[in-house]
Structures are given as C-alpha cells and as structure tokens.
Design an enzyme around this catalytic site. Structure first.
Site, PDB file in Angstrom:
ATOM      1  N   HIS A 363       0.833  -1.203   0.000  1.00 10.77           N
ATOM      2  CA  HIS A 363       0.000   0.000   0.000  1.00 10.77           C
ATOM      3  C   HIS A 363       0.858   1.240   0.000  1.00 10.77           C
ATOM      4  O   HIS A 363       0.601   2.203  -0.707  1.00 10.77           O
ATOM      5  CB  HIS A 363      -0.839   0.042   1.284  1.00 10.77           C
ATOM      6  CG  HIS A 363      -1.927  -0.971   1.301  1.00 10.77           C
ATOM      7  ND1 HIS A 363      -2.529  -1.376   2.454  1.00 10.77           N
ATOM      8  CD2 HIS A 363      -2.524  -1.646   0.300  1.00 10.77           C
ATOM      9  CE1 HIS A 363      -3.451  -2.274   2.174  1.00 10.77           C
ATOM     10  NE2 HIS A 363      -3.453  -2.448   0.873  1.00 10.77           N
ATOM     11  N   ARG A 470      -4.437  -0.278 -16.243  1.00 13.15           N
ATOM     12  CA  ARG A 470      -4.302  -1.562 -15.525  1.00 13.15           C
ATOM     13  C   ARG A 470      -5.517  -1.701 -14.605  1.00 13.15           C
ATOM     14  O   ARG A 470      -5.512  -1.249 -13.462  1.00 13.15           O
ATOM     15  CB  ARG A 470      -3.020  -1.581 -14.698  1.00 13.15           C
ATOM     16  CG  ARG A 470      -1.744  -1.736 -15.518  1.00 13.15           C
ATOM     17  CD  ARG A 470      -0.537  -1.870 -14.599  1.00 13.15           C
ATOM     18  NE  ARG A 470       0.644  -2.358 -15.275  1.00 13.15           N
ATOM     19  CZ  ARG A 470       1.623  -1.582 -15.741  1.00 13.15           C
ATOM     20  NH1 ARG A 470       1.555  -0.280 -15.594  1.00 13.15           N
ATOM     21  NH2 ARG A 470       2.673  -2.120 -16.343  1.00 13.15           N
ATOM     22  N   ARG A 506      -7.364  -2.607 -20.062  1.00 15.82           N
ATOM     23  CA  ARG A 506      -7.015  -4.027 -20.080  1.00 15.82           C
ATOM     24  C   ARG A 506      -7.939  -4.761 -19.126  1.00 15.82           C
ATOM     25  O   ARG A 506      -8.228  -4.278 -18.032  1.00 15.82           O
ATOM     26  CB  ARG A 506      -5.565  -4.178 -19.624  1.00 15.82           C
ATOM     27  CG  ARG A 506      -5.117  -5.614 -19.524  1.00 15.82           C
ATOM     28  CD  ARG A 506      -3.646  -5.704 -19.298  1.00 15.82           C
ATOM     29  NE  ARG A 506      -3.277  -5.323 -17.942  1.00 15.82           N
ATOM     30  CZ  ARG A 506      -2.020  -5.314 -17.512  1.00 15.82           C
ATOM     31  NH1 ARG A 506      -1.036  -5.624 -18.335  1.00 15.82           N
ATOM     32  NH2 ARG A 506      -1.737  -4.983 -16.276  1.00 15.82           N
ATOM     33  N   ASN A 627       7.404  -6.032 -20.464  1.00 18.71           N
ATOM     34  CA  ASN A 627       7.856  -6.519 -19.144  1.00 18.71           C
ATOM     35  C   ASN A 627       7.765  -8.040 -19.092  1.00 18.71           C
ATOM     36  O   ASN A 627       8.721  -8.729 -18.751  1.00 18.71           O
ATOM     37  CB  ASN A 627       6.997  -5.949 -18.004  1.00 18.71           C
ATOM     38  CG  ASN A 627       6.951  -4.444 -18.027  1.00 18.71           C
ATOM     39  OD1 ASN A 627       7.827  -3.811 -18.606  1.00 18.71           O
ATOM     40  ND2 ASN A 627       5.929  -3.866 -17.426  1.00 18.71           N
ATOM     41  N   ASP A 628       6.596  -8.538 -19.430  1.00 20.12           N
ATOM     42  CA  ASP A 628       6.432  -9.988 -19.379  1.00 20.12           C
ATOM     43  C   ASP A 628       7.126 -10.670 -20.552  1.00 20.12           C
ATOM     44  O   ASP A 628       7.676 -11.755 -20.402  1.00 20.12           O
ATOM     45  CB  ASP A 628       4.941 -10.350 -19.343  1.00 20.12           C
ATOM     46  CG  ASP A 628       4.403 -10.242 -17.928  1.00 20.12           C
ATOM     47  OD1 ASP A 628       5.076 -10.755 -17.017  1.00 20.12           O
ATOM     48  OD2 ASP A 628       3.347  -9.616 -17.726  1.00 20.12           O
ATOM     49  N   ARG A 638      10.846 -11.460 -13.280  1.00 16.97           N
ATOM     50  CA  ARG A 638      11.016 -10.007 -13.253  1.00 16.97           C
ATOM     51  C   ARG A 638      11.120  -9.435 -11.845  1.00 16.97           C
ATOM     52  O   ARG A 638      11.514  -8.297 -11.665  1.00 16.97           O
ATOM     53  CB  ARG A 638       9.883  -9.321 -14.051  1.00 16.97           C
ATOM     54  CG  ARG A 638       8.504  -9.557 -13.501  1.00 16.97           C
ATOM     55  CD  ARG A 638       7.434  -9.178 -14.515  1.00 16.97           C
ATOM     56  NE  ARG A 638       6.849  -7.881 -14.263  1.00 16.97           N
ATOM     57  CZ  ARG A 638       5.752  -7.425 -14.863  1.00 16.97           C
ATOM     58  NH1 ARG A 638       5.132  -8.164 -15.777  1.00 16.97           N
ATOM     59  NH2 ARG A 638       5.274  -6.245 -14.586  1.00 16.97           N
ATOM     60  N   CYS A 675       3.633  -1.165 -24.473  1.00 19.24           N
ATOM     61  CA  CYS A 675       3.211  -0.533 -23.220  1.00 19.24           C
ATOM     62  C   CYS A 675       3.984  -1.013 -22.002  1.00 19.24           C
ATOM     63  O   CYS A 675       3.660  -0.665 -20.881  1.00 19.24           O
ATOM     64  CB  CYS A 675       1.718  -0.732 -22.997  1.00 19.24           C
ATOM     65  SG  CYS A 675       1.256  -2.447 -22.760  1.00 19.24           S
TER      66      CYS A 675
HETATM   67  C1  PEP Z   1       3.907  -5.917 -19.473  1.00 17.18           C
HETATM   68  O1  PEP Z   1       3.965  -7.102 -19.149  1.00 17.18           O
HETATM   69  O2  PEP Z   1       4.778  -5.351 -20.151  1.00 17.18           O
HETATM   70  C2  PEP Z   1       2.769  -5.088 -19.060  1.00 17.18           C
HETATM   71  C3  PEP Z   1       2.608  -3.868 -19.503  1.00 17.18           C
HETATM   72  O3  PEP Z   1       1.926  -5.630 -18.147  1.00 17.18           O
HETATM   73  P1  PEP Z   1       2.212  -5.699 -16.570  1.00 17.18           P
HETATM   74  O4  PEP Z   1       3.509  -4.965 -16.293  1.00 17.18           O
HETATM   75  O5  PEP Z   1       1.045  -5.070 -15.915  1.00 17.18           O
HETATM   76  O6  PEP Z   1       2.318  -7.168 -16.360  1.00 17.18           O
HETATM   77 MG    MG Z   2       2.185  -8.085 -18.370  1.00 17.31          MG
END
Ligand code: PEP
Ligand code: MG
Length: 757
Positions: A363, A470, A506, A627-628, A638, A675
């Site tokens: 938080h 998100r 999303r 990111n993923d 990650r 993104c």
């Molecule tokens: C990503 O995976 O790049 C992404 C934008 O989603 P999140 O970081 O919310 O998993």
């Molecule tokens: Mg992701």
C-alpha cells in the site's frame, strides 16, 4: 559436517559487527578443522588490497594493519583465480610471499578459499599448518562450503558495521543498500526512523481481576485508535484521490467490534486475561498467519494488522503514540512502513521513504507513487536503528539508499536534483508540442494508468491517450470484487477525463505477483500459472461483469478500447471475443446504445509473437507487454533480484521479437503499440520508433523525456541505429553502441536518471 557448518553460520550471523563476525569465523573454523591457523583477508574496495583482518594462530597485533596487493602472494592468487589452492609446501610455490610480522613463516601447509558474494571476491579464508601435508578432499570441501556460506553474512556485516565509526576506516563512506524501486525520484535529507513505542512480543502474560472494567478500558482504547485513524484518513483525503484514501476503511474495518476487536474481548472474558496480553496474543497469531501466506499481497496485510495492534497497545499502556517534530525535510525509514505512518509527517516535510520490508505491491508504495515521494522498498539487511538522524540519499529510480555519502556523491545527487528540476521545467515547454522527429514523423505518446492520481499527471504531461489502463489496480485496493456499478463509475471517469482521446482498458490481469486479498491464488510457479486471461476465462462471471461495466461506461463517448492480457494462442482470443460479443449483445437488448469497441491483444507471451498472423485475423490492434515478454523470453523472473542482471529489454532476442511483432502487425494492417517499461526508456524508444510502432505507452513521468529524445532525432537516423543494433548479438554490445550513438543528442536526466556510484 552439516551440523558444524550450521552452527558456525548461526553464530557468525548473530555477531554485532564485522570484526566480531570475523573473530568467530577464524576461531570456529580452526577448531572444526583442527588446524593451527585460520585467518581471513578482506578486500578493501578503496585501495583494492587484501587486508589481513582476523586470525587465530598468527600474530593478532597485525590484524587490520597489514595488507597484500590484489595479486600478491598465495592469498592474492586465490582471489585472482577465484578458486581454492591447497599446498603441502607453500614456501616452494612461485607466488609465495611471506607477510612479515604475522609469524606465518612457521607454517608450511596452506589452503585458501575465496569468499565470493554475487560474483564479487570479498576476501580469502585461509588455514595453515606447520607440518607439511596436503589437506584432504573433505577438508577442502569444508573450507569451500563454509567460505560460500559465510560470504552473505560477511557482506551483510560489512554494511552494518560500516554505518558506525569502526576501526578499519576504509569501509565507512558511501554505504549503499539495495532494495527495489518503489517510487521514482531522488532525495537528499536526514533519516528519521519511525517506530512504535511498544512491542507486542514483549507484552507479559497477565490475568485480570475485574473483567468488566478491563473490557470497558479496552473498548475506550479501541475508540481512541479509531478516531486517530479517521483523523489520518481526513488528512489524506485532501492529498490523494478518494480511491486510495479508501485504504483507511480497511483499517477501520479491522478495528470493528465484530472483527479483531471482538476476538480480543472474547479472550479477555473467557480466559480472564488482561487486555494487553489478549491483544498481543490475537494480533500476533493473525500476523503469523498472514506472514506465512505465499501471496505477496496478503503478506503485506500482516503489516497492517501489526500496525493496528501496536496503536491499540500504545493506548492500553497509556503511552502516547510516538510524536516527532518535523521542522526539516525528512526521509522516513521504518521496518515496515505502513500507509498510516505517512500521515504522521507533514506533506511538505516528507521527501523520501525507505522500508525494510514490503515491495512495490505494498500500500505504502502505491501511495508514495501517487504522492510523488521517492521511495525504496524491501531493503533487506538495512540496520535501521543506526540510521536515525543520519544524512541519507534515496534513489527511487534504482532502488538504492546511500548512507554516509561522501561530499562528492552527495553533491552529485544535489546537482542531479537541480538538473532534474531544470530539465523538468524545460520539458514542460514540450507539453503542447507534438511528439515528432525533426523530419516530422509522428509518434503518439500514450500513458499507463491505474490510479486516479495518474490521470491528472498524465494530462499535465501532455499524454495523447491511455495506452494501458491496468484495471486490476482498483480491484487491488478494494475489499471484495467491485460491483458492476462501482466499476462503471471508475471506468467512466477515466473515459470522460481523456475524451476524445482513446483509453485502452485491459481486462483484469491478476495472478503472478498480483493477487487479490479476497481471491488468493496459491501456486508453486505463479508466473507460469493461472494468470491474466486464464483466470478470467475460467471465471466468466468476473469477466462479463467487467466488460459490461466498461461498455456501459463507454455509452455516449466511444473512446474505449479493450485489451486482453496474457493471450498465448488463438483459442483464448476466440473465447474472449465470444464473451465480449455476448456482453455487448445483452446490453443492446437492454436498450443501451453503445458501440462495440476495438479489441486488442497484448503480446507478452512468446508464443503470441509467432502467432501474430493468426491473431491479426481476429484482433483489431496489438500492444506489446515488454515486461512480461522479456521475462518469458529470457526465463528471468522479473521480481527476483538475484537474476535481475539478466533482465534487459536490450537483449537481442527481445529486440528481435519486438521487431517481428511490429512487422507482422504492419503486414496485417493492424495498429501496434508497446506498453511495457521499455517504452518509457528514451533510448529504446528510438528503436521502437524505427521498428514502426504506431504509439508508445508509458508512465506519465517518462513522457517528457521520451518526447524530448524523439524531437531531437531524424527518422532515417533512427533507422540506421536500429539496423546496426539488429546486427549485434549481445546485450552489452547493444547498450554500448546505443550509448555511443545517442549520448550526444540527449541530456543526462533524459538518458538515465543518474548513474549509481
Ligand atoms: C507488461 O507485461 O509489459 C505489461 C505492460 O503488463 P504488466 O507490467 O502489468 O504485467
Ligand atoms: Mg504483463
């Protein structure tokens, strides 16, 4: 052997400073191996020499006074080769160098093992014996094992000891503690440790005579805490969005008579226990239960429960909760900072936050980001009791805290702050200018949002729409699944504020490291498990409610786009489309006039990269979740700091995958954006521009930096850079090339916030 090892490690871990830790090591290892000498040499980073730090068997007077150059003697050789050396005739070895005043000339057998922590040689552990003999395999394995196990303990003891004046002065300056980046920005100020006067574990177990009186007293105290929390909540409401201030409702509910309060009263009455011990029992048992949970979000709740318990205890002990005077700006430090602790410091005096426990899920990190306070979370091993009143630096970009900074480093950060202010002022001028290259190639910059506070900042920074909303963030802050109406309100506000700009929402992306407190997902391998679309397809009731809420919110506006996370094949996309069409048809039948929005797919699972053509037949647009995608392509968690060195969006495989996605989308005539965090990196943005991405979506704070970079480059130049990068085969070469070729057209804070020491 295992038992001996365990004992030594435990005893060393309990030592108060480096010197006592080393003293324990040498005497215990000597004893366990029945040798005549055991010594430790530690590498002094400033002089790059191996200092003779502790011994049992050689001259103790020489401790801390003698040293070897890093490649001198057998000890230097062990450090250089990074492997053990075992000799029966040490003096015959060409590298042998006798260290005067230690008395080591009397010892013929030598065995040394390097002490290595995270690839760095911290020092060398040596055993010696006068009789010439080779140490046997078991002894060698013992020394290597103990050196490996002690490396972490020594590293931790070094930083802890370094905070205080210590006889080996070389460890004192610029002590860096690593945590994770909670909220961006840097701050230079005095640390103030916030703690509670009372300690739940120290409450003595007492019975009570007058039960009725005790229950009344407990109820009074509970009421006082309730009023304190309500006051804090009021203070917060003025500073942050309604949605985040709702966190305090969670606290108030915990205090409800029917929740924890009731459990405590029951204990007082039934067990005839005094209120303090009943409270300590109940709270600690809840804390332990929460702490054992695998789910990161639920574990965070342990902190909240403990915080409440301590507040009540302070009243029960008739001690006022600790009050500080805050005349100067402070960096607030706590073992477990909680959202309510933030309210204790006036906003204009709170410039940084450091929490030993917690993550960027906590938080407090969510609030810090929305309040723009540089924050570092999860600084394991931070000796907080020694930091009160010390000058500190918080680097919320890299997740570092620096104590005892040299004048030089402190000045660098202060200069950086000034530079950042100037740059931000300069960048503000770009707000209303388009994001385009020198030769007028347009690249719209969108924003990633989730909290209402992000929205205001996005508009200030000139975002051209939302590339990623998100939607799980409002869910994370709630105490149960938000109703269709509640969701509609949240989505409507977003759509209205950005109208007519597009808002890409999303669908719920939970699982992995994002778990809802009221919908726990417990798995061995959460990132490879029930995540994103997999969860919502298995729970159509959750998915349908969310889609209906989005569609209803879009009525009369039409700027909504829906994005589907974690799609790994066409089957999942088809099922999702069917459900979305079903929700839409139902609403049409109900008489709602709402258009079917464009539906896009996140490309974040490697399989989707290779199915772009098939997906493109069914989807309206794409957005790369770098990111993923990076995590899955490189098989690097990650969130795991041990492997974070390997996690890079400059890895050739990641860049090539992004390029494939951009090309395939182009061929199919479908818009494609990116993104993940990579999109907010000004250098990577140049590559994505050249790859043909139609838009980049990023955190609001990154927009001005990326825009400034793009406005300084010509499209053909970006293309040339991309072609060169695609021909390189390793991450470091790519980073070096980009640094050489883009450095000139950028300014430091644009390129990289600040390079750590
Ligand atoms: C990503 O995976 O790049 C992404 C934008 O989603 P999140 O970081 O919310 O998993
Ligand atoms: Mg992701």
């Amino acid at each position: 052997m295992l038992e001996t090892l365990r004992h030594i490690v435990q005893e060393v871990s309990a030592a108060e400073d480096v010197q006592s830790a080393l003293d324990v090591i040498v005497s215990r290892v000597k004893e366990a191996m029945k040798t005549e000498v055991c010594s430790v040499y530690l590498r002094d980073k400033n002089s790059d020499r191996l200092v003779f730090m502790a011994t049992d068997g050689l001259n103790k007077q020489a401790e801390g006074r003698l040293s070897l150059a890093k490649d001198q003697g057998l000890v230097g050789l062990v450090a250089k080769r990074e492997e053990p050396i075992n000799l029966d005739h040490a003096s015959d070895h060409p590298a042998y160098k006798y260290l005067p005043d230690t008395g080591e000339e009397a010892f013929e057998s030598f065995m040394g093992s390097p002490i290595i922590h995270h690839r760095e040689v911290l020092g060398v552990l040596v055993v010696q014996q006068s009789k010439s003999r080779k140490f046997d395999e078991l002894e060698e394995s013992f020394l290597v094992t103990i050196a490996a196990q002690l490396a972490g303990v020594i590293a931790a003891a070094q930083v802890t000891g370094a905070i205080q004046p210590f006889k080996h002065a070389s460890f004192q300056k610029n002590i860096q503690f690593k945590g994770s980046a909670g909220a961006p920005g840097v701050s230079v100020a005095t640390g103030v440790v916030i703690h509670h006067a009372s300690d739940l574990q120290a409450v003595p177990d007492k019975s009570c005579e007058n039960i009725e009186e005790e229950v009344d007293f407990f109820r009074d105290c509970l009421e006082q805490v309730r009023q304190d929390i309500a006051r804090l909540q009021e203070k917060f409401v003025k500073r942050i969005a309604k949605q985040e201030a709702a966190l305090f409702n969670v606290y108030l509910q915990m205090l409800d008579d029917s929740a924890i309060g009731d459990e405590i009263i029951k204990k007082i009455v039934e067990d005839r226990r005094c209120a303090q011990s009943a409270l300590a029992d109940v709270i600690m048992s809840h804390v332990r239960n929460f702490e054992l949970m695998d789910d990161a979000y639920l574990r965070e709740r342990a902190v909240d429960v403990k915080d409440m318990g301590l507040r009540i205890l302070a009243y029960l002990q008739e001690a006022e909760p600790t009050k500080h005077e805050y005349d100067e700006p402070v960096i607030l430090i706590g073992e477990e900072l909680t959202a309510s602790m933030l309210g204790e410091v006036p906003r204009d005096k709170l410039v940084g936050l450091v929490s030993v426990k917690g993550s960027n899920n906590s938080h407090v990190a969510i609030l810090a980001r929305s309040m723009n306070i540089p924050t570092v979370m999860g600084v394991e091993g931070l000796p907080i009791h020694k930091l009160n009143g010390l000058p500190l630096i918080v680097d919320g970009y890299h997740g570092h805290v620096i104590a005892n900074a040299s004048d030089n480093i402190r000045q660098r950060y202060l200069d950086f702050q000034e530079e950042e202010k100037l740059v931000n002022k300069g960048l503000e001028l770009l707000r209303d200018l388009p994001c385009e290259t020198l030769d007028k190639y347009r690249l719209p910059l969108l924003v990633n949002t989730g909290l209402m506070t992000d929205v205001m900042r996005s508009l200030e920074q000139g975002a051209e729409g939302v590339g990623l909303f998100r939607s799980e963030i409002p869910f994370l802050l709630n105490d149960g699944f938000p109703s269709e109406e509640e969701q509609r309100d949240i989505y409507r506000t977003h759509l209205e504020v950005f109208y007519p700009r597009p808002v890409t929402m999303r669908s719920l992306d939970i699982g992995g490291d994002k778990s809802l407190p009221y919908f726990p997902i417990k798995e061995e391998n959460p990132f490879l498990g029930w995540r994103g679309i997999r969860v919502t397809l298995d729970h159509p009731e959750i998915f349908l409610v969310q889609i209906r809420a989005m569609l209803k919110a879009n009525e009369g506006l039409g700027n909504l786009q829906i994005l589907l996370p974690m799609i790994s094949g066409v089957g999942e996309l088809e099922e999702s489309l069917e459900l979305i069409h079903r929700a839409h048809n139902e609403l049409l039948l109900d008489g709602l006039e709402t258009p079917l929005p464009k539906i896009g797919v996140m490309i974040e699972v490697p399989s989707a990269v290779y199915q772009m053509r098939d997906l493109a037949k069914r989807a309206d647009f794409f957005s790369v979740g770098s990111n993923d995608l990076t995590q899955y392509l490189l098989a690097v968690d990650r969130n795991n700091s041990r492997v974070s060195r390997l996690y890079s969006h400059y890895h050739p495989a990641v860049l090539r995958a992004c390029y494939i996605v951009a090309q395939e989308a182009k061929k199919a005539g479908k818009p494609v954006s990116i993104c993940g965090e990579a999109a907010g990196d000004p250098i990577a943005a140049v590559l994505f521009l050249a790859m043909g991405f139609d838009a980049l979506s990023m955190g609001a704070a990154n927009i001005p930096r990326v825009k400034s970079m793009i406005r300084f480059i010509e499209y053909p130049h970006a293309k040339k850079i991309l072609n060169a990068v695609l021909s390189l085969d390793n991450t470091q070469d790519i980073e070096d090339y980009l640094h050489r070729n883009l450095h000139d057209i950028s300014i430091t804070p644009v390129l990289k916030p600040i390079s750590p020491m």
